[in-house]
Design a protein around this motif. Structure first.
Motif, mmCIF file in Angstrom:
data_model
loop_
_atom_site.group_PDB
_atom_site.id
_atom_site.type_symbol
_atom_site.label_atom_id
_atom_site.label_comp_id
_atom_site.label_asym_id
_atom_site.label_seq_id
_atom_site.Cartn_x
_atom_site.Cartn_y
_atom_site.Cartn_z
ATOM 1 N N THR A 103 2.172 1.715 -3.606
ATOM 2 C CA THR A 103 1.034 2.049 -4.460
ATOM 3 C C THR A 103 0.610 3.492 -4.263
ATOM 4 O OG1 THR A 103 0.264 -0.245 -4.524
ATOM 5 C CG2 THR A 103 -1.367 1.454 -4.973
ATOM 6 N N ALA A 104 0.572 3.944 -3.015
ATOM 7 C CA ALA A 104 0.211 5.333 -2.733
ATOM 8 C C ALA A 104 1.226 6.293 -3.332
ATOM 9 C CB ALA A 104 0.099 5.549 -1.233
ATOM 10 N N GLU A 118 12.088 5.757 -6.587
ATOM 11 C CA GLU A 118 10.938 5.428 -5.746
ATOM 12 C C GLU A 118 11.352 4.584 -4.553
ATOM 13 O OE1 GLU A 118 7.916 5.536 -9.591
ATOM 14 O OE2 GLU A 118 8.774 3.652 -8.874
ATOM 15 N N GLU A 163 0.818 -1.213 0.000
ATOM 16 C CA GLU A 163 0.000 0.000 0.000
ATOM 17 C C GLU A 163 0.855 1.267 0.000
ATOM 18 O OE1 GLU A 163 -3.665 -1.892 2.598
ATOM 19 O OE2 GLU A 163 -1.617 -1.766 3.365
ATOM 20 N N PHE A 222 -2.095 -1.277 -9.799
ATOM 21 C CA PHE A 222 -3.129 -0.549 -10.529
ATOM 22 C C PHE A 222 -4.264 -1.521 -10.834
ATOM 23 C CE2 PHE A 222 0.722 1.838 -11.230
ATOM 24 C CZ PHE A 222 0.301 3.149 -11.137
ATOM 25 N N GLY A 234 -4.028 2.401 -2.343
ATOM 26 C CA GLY A 234 -2.888 2.953 -1.620
ATOM 27 C C GLY A 234 -3.125 3.038 -0.127
ATOM 28 N N VAL A 287 2.922 6.186 -6.079
ATOM 29 C CA VAL A 287 2.785 6.426 -7.521
ATOM 30 C C VAL A 287 1.354 6.731 -7.939
ATOM 31 C CG1 VAL A 287 4.769 4.930 -7.969
ATOM 32 C CG2 VAL A 287 2.462 3.981 -8.122
ATOM 33 N N GLY A 288 0.430 6.791 -6.958
ATOM 34 C CA GLY A 288 -0.960 7.084 -7.292
ATOM 35 C C GLY A 288 -1.711 5.911 -7.857
ATOM 36 N N GLY A 289 -1.406 4.709 -7.397
ATOM 37 C CA GLY A 289 -2.069 3.509 -7.886
ATOM 38 C C GLY A 289 -3.400 3.248 -7.206
ATOM 39 N N THR A 321 8.795 -0.849 -9.211
ATOM 40 C CA THR A 321 9.284 0.419 -8.690
ATOM 41 C C THR A 321 10.729 0.626 -9.127
ATOM 42 O OG1 THR A 321 9.724 -0.773 -6.629
ATOM 43 C CG2 THR A 321 7.761 0.602 -6.696
#
Length: 413
Positions: A251-252, A316, A248, A287, A259, A254-256, A312
């Motif tokens: 994911t957060a 990142e 999570e 995503f 997140g 990169v805006g997936g 990633t």
């Protein structure tokens, strides 16, 4: 007799609620009808009036009408409905809750449902249920059913959907009223994070913790899973946390999809609850079926028809390492970080599509640097995260941190 609470705006959905009440009555349910409407007179007559709901919210119905602001009215009635339903539960008068409606009534009724403990049947039939339902569900076991057509009269489609909903809540309420056998014993409870690509390692840890006398609750790191883990930690359910799966967070970043919430990886530390953490899944970000165009040059892996992930990169991973370190430095209780030097998921195992020791090394260096001088213990193992030995080592370390004396460890074993 099982009690089903129907929550609804009886100024706009009266015929549907009258039909549901009659259906539930025929199924042997006692029905309590709660009116959360504001404007036109209610039909059918409720058991708990809109005036009572408004008072429970600390306001007055006439005042809500005078303001003429739908958003203010919905917010107030949601707050009042939550108070009313929580009080009914304390009185032993709730075995299930059912509601039907669109965005407004879904907001009001699910707020009330979220006020009830996990295990109490909660069913929302909504025209909003085919989209993002996370604001309605939150961290509860609330069930949402898509209404297909809007809740606007009894017709050939809505009657079947409403019948299924009534039958479902009647069955659940009957079972809840009969009681559910509790698991044997009174074992301390551990919360663990897991994704499909960290399952082997987490299962090894879970199996050992079970042998050592713990009950392990596993949370799927889908965004909502992490929020539930943090909420149960804050609520006092968990006595220890095994947190090897941090998907999570990446994911957060990169805006997936799915997140982390802002408090992810912080609650156990803030409360001084023993925790053992690893870096699982920071080699990827999640995503939905489609990856945004600006990420399509990355290593895209189709996990299943609903989920795709990207690898990633070094920048990142450097940022993620700093984020993990900053969150763990807040800990006031026993905290350890386990680093698996041979990979962070099934995708980054040697020979896997995301196997990249150089990028992983950036992550490891970043988190080491961020934790330098802190009391957080770092344990490095030349294994993969999914190696059973790695999972068992994490579990054993958590067990030791929760039972700090030899006598207690022997008793727990």
């Amino acid at each position: 007799m099982p009690v089903v609470v129907l929550i609804g705006t009886l100024d706009t959905k009266g015929p549907e609620y009258e039909w549901l009440r009659d259906r539930l009555d025929g199924l042997g349910m006692q029905v309590l009808l709660v009116d959360t409407g504001v404007l036109d007179p209610p039909w059918p007559p409720p058991d708990i009036s809109r005036e009572e709901v408004a008072r429970a919210a600390g306001t007055d119905l006439a005042e809500l009408r005078a303001q003429g602001d739908r958003g203010v009215a919905v917010t107030a009635m949601a707050r009042g409905a939550a108070q009313v339903v929580a009080e009914l539960y304390r009185e032993g008068r709730v075995h299930g809750v059912l509601s039907v409606g669109g965005s407004g009534n879904s907001t009001i009724s699910t707020c009330a449902m979220r006020a009830l403990p996990v295990g109490v049947p909660k069913l929302m039939v909504s025209s909003m249920a085919s989209g993002d339902v996370s604001p309605y569900i939150g961290n509860t076991d609330l069930t949402m059913m898509y209404s297909v057509v809007d809740i606007a009269g009894i017709n050939r489609i809505s009657i079947r959907v409403l019948a299924n909903a009534a039958d479902a809540i009647a069955g659940m309420a009957t079972g809840f009223a009969a009681g559910c056998p509790a698991p044997p014993g009174d074992r301390p409870v551990i919360g663990a994070s897991m994704a499909g690509v960290t399952t082997p390692g987490v299962n090894a840890a879970r199996e050992l913790l079970s042998v050592l006398g713990y009950e392990v609750l596993v949370f799927h790191t889908t965004g909502s899973g992490g929020r539930s883990l943090e909420a149960m930690t804050a609520g006092g359910t968990l006595t220890g946390v095994l947190d090897p799966t941090l998907l999570e967070l990446s994911t957060a970043l990169v805006g997936g999809v799915g997140g982390a919430s802002p408090d992810r990886l912080e609650t156990a530390g803030r409360l001084g609850i023993p925790q053992v953490v690893s870096l699982g899944c920071l080699d990827m970000a999640k995503f939905g079926p489609e990856v945004p165009r600006h990420f399509r040059h990355r290593q895209v892996h189709v996990h299943n028809p609903s989920v795709s992930v990207i690898r990633t990169n070094a920048d990142e991973c450097a940022e993620l390492g700093g984020t993990v370190a900053a969150k763990l430095r807040l800990a006031t209780g026993p905290t350890a970080l386990f680093i698996p030097l041979q990979g962070l998921s099934t995708l980054s195992a040697p020979g896997g599509p995301y196997h990249d020791p150089e990028v992983d090394a950036v992550l490891f260096d970043s988190v080491r640097e961020g934790l330098a001088g802190s009391p957080v213990e770092i344990v490095e193992m030349d294994t993969h995260l999914n190696d059973p030995a790695f999972g068992r080592a994490m579990a054993d370390h958590l067990h030791v941190s929760m039972t700090p004396t030899p006598a207690l460890r022997a008793a727990a074993s």
